[in-house]
Design a protein around this motif. Structure first.
Motif, PDB file in Angstrom:
ATOM      1  N   HIS A   1       0.993  62.155  12.923  1.00 51.09           N
ATOM      2  CA  HIS A   1       0.775  60.969  13.758  1.00 51.09           C
ATOM      3  C   HIS A   1       0.931  61.313  15.244  1.00 51.09           C
ATOM      4  O   HIS A   1       0.081  60.960  16.068  1.00 51.09           O
ATOM      5  CB  HIS A   1       1.750  59.867  13.354  1.00 51.09           C
ATOM      6  N   VAL A   2       2.004  62.000  15.589  1.00 48.97           N
ATOM      7  CA  VAL A   2       2.262  62.321  16.997  1.00 48.97           C
ATOM      8  C   VAL A   2       1.218  63.312  17.515  1.00 48.97           C
ATOM      9  O   VAL A   2       0.752  63.182  18.656  1.00 48.97           O
ATOM     10  CB  VAL A   2       3.704  62.857  17.183  1.00 48.97           C
ATOM     11  N   ILE A   3       0.820  64.269  16.701  1.00 50.20           N
ATOM     12  CA  ILE A   3      -0.198  65.235  17.137  1.00 50.20           C
ATOM     13  C   ILE A   3      -1.524  64.535  17.397  1.00 50.20           C
ATOM     14  O   ILE A   3      -2.226  64.844  18.367  1.00 50.20           O
ATOM     15  CB  ILE A   3      -0.340  66.371  16.092  1.00 50.20           C
ATOM     16  N   LYS A   4      -1.870  63.565  16.542  1.00 49.47           N
ATOM     17  CA  LYS A   4      -3.102  62.795  16.762  1.00 49.47           C
ATOM     18  C   LYS A   4      -3.033  62.042  18.088  1.00 49.47           C
ATOM     19  O   LYS A   4      -3.988  62.052  18.870  1.00 49.47           O
ATOM     20  CB  LYS A   4      -3.316  61.820  15.600  1.00 49.47           C
ATOM     21  N   MET A   5      -1.890  61.430  18.369  1.00 50.81           N
ATOM     22  CA  MET A   5      -1.733  60.696  19.620  1.00 50.81           C
ATOM     23  C   MET A   5      -1.741  61.638  20.826  1.00 50.81           C
ATOM     24  O   MET A   5      -2.305  61.303  21.869  1.00 50.81           O
ATOM     25  CB  MET A   5      -0.460  59.853  19.593  1.00 50.81           C
ATOM     26  N   MET A   6      -1.157  62.808  20.678  1.00 44.26           N
ATOM     27  CA  MET A   6      -1.180  63.782  21.765  1.00 44.26           C
ATOM     28  C   MET A   6      -2.620  64.227  22.047  1.00 44.26           C
ATOM     29  O   MET A   6      -2.986  64.478  23.202  1.00 44.26           O
ATOM     30  CB  MET A   6      -0.297  64.981  21.418  1.00 44.26           C
ATOM     31  N   GLY A   7      -3.444  64.305  21.007  1.00 42.56           N
ATOM     32  CA  GLY A   7      -4.859  64.635  21.188  1.00 42.56           C
ATOM     33  C   GLY A   7      -5.580  63.580  22.007  1.00 42.56           C
ATOM     34  O   GLY A   7      -6.387  63.903  22.894  1.00 42.56           O
ATOM     35  N   TYR A   8      -5.292  62.309  21.716  1.00 42.04           N
ATOM     36  CA  TYR A   8      -5.888  61.222  22.508  1.00 42.04           C
ATOM     37  C   TYR A   8      -5.456  61.312  23.969  1.00 42.04           C
ATOM     38  O   TYR A   8      -6.256  61.116  24.889  1.00 42.04           O
ATOM     39  CB  TYR A   8      -5.494  59.858  21.954  1.00 42.04           C
ATOM     40  N   ILE A   9      -4.177  61.608  24.183  1.00 40.24           N
ATOM     41  CA  ILE A   9      -3.648  61.711  25.550  1.00 40.24           C
ATOM     42  C   ILE A   9      -4.308  62.865  26.296  1.00 40.24           C
ATOM     43  O   ILE A   9      -4.683  62.729  27.466  1.00 40.24           O
ATOM     44  CB  ILE A   9      -2.107  61.854  25.502  1.00 40.24           C
ATOM     45  N   GLN A  10      -4.507  64.000  25.619  1.00 41.52           N
ATOM     46  CA  GLN A  10      -5.165  65.143  26.247  1.00 41.52           C
ATOM     47  C   GLN A  10      -6.636  64.847  26.541  1.00 41.52           C
ATOM     48  O   GLN A  10      -7.167  65.278  27.566  1.00 41.52           O
ATOM     49  CB  GLN A  10      -5.039  66.382  25.369  1.00 41.52           C
ATOM     50  N   THR A  11      -7.295  64.092  25.651  1.00 42.14           N
ATOM     51  CA  THR A  11      -8.692  63.727  25.891  1.00 42.14           C
ATOM     52  C   THR A  11      -8.810  62.853  27.128  1.00 42.14           C
ATOM     53  O   THR A  11      -9.710  63.048  27.953  1.00 42.14           O
ATOM     54  CB  THR A  11      -9.272  62.990  24.668  1.00 42.14           C
TER      55      THR A  11
END
Length: 157
Positions: free
Chosen positions: A43-53
């Motif tokens: 879950h956190v890795i998915k959210m970190m991906g959104y933040i990086q995008t």
């Protein structure tokens, strides 16, 4: 064409697409909610991906705000972790937060989830009884009242 004009034209062409991608990414980030029992790492890795995008699109989030968004997406079972994190004013990066959440999740699994079940007794509705005129309404008083049968013996039985 001059290089400046070419860059300006390309910017105009692709700017609309970037705006749409930013909208979709931010919408996915802010609507992200972790379901109870699912692994916190994914879950956190998915959210970190959104933040990086969003950062790549030119809209970086402040680290503190990004952590707040992630904390808000956690389920209610993580409320104690969130409370401790906020009360101790811990300043961590996103990878450090991920490590802390994974540690808390593993400790929670080792200890077992001690959930409390709250039971509430439902109030029963009384049926309305048709009122009769004086029949069966009076209770015996005085000498005619029922008295308890038996009693307490001196032996305590």
């Amino acid at each position: 064409m001059v290089a400046y004009v070419m860059i300006h034209n390309l910017k105009e062409i692709y700017e609309g697409q970037a705006r749409q991608e930013r909208y979709e990414t931010s919408k996915a980030l802010f609507q992200c909610k972790m379901s109870e029992g699912s692994p916190v790492g994914a879950h956190v890795i998915k959210m970190m991906g959104y933040i990086q995008t969003l950062e790549k699109l030119g809209f970086p989030l402040n680290d503190e705000f990004a952590i707040d968004v992630i904390m808000q997406s956690l389920p209610d079972s993580s409320n104690q972790f969130v409370l401790n994190f906020n009360m101790n004013e811990i300043n961590k990066t996103l990878p450090q937060l991920l490590g802390m959440l994974r540690t808390a999740e593993s400790k929670k699994k080792k200890n077992g989830s001690k959930s409390v079940l709250m039971v509430r007794v439902a109030k029963r509705k009384r049926k309305k009884v048709a009122k009769s005129k004086g029949i069966g309404k009076t209770k015996p008083k005085g000498k005619n009242a029922l008295k308890p049968i038996g009693g307490i013996s001196k032996d305590g039985k």
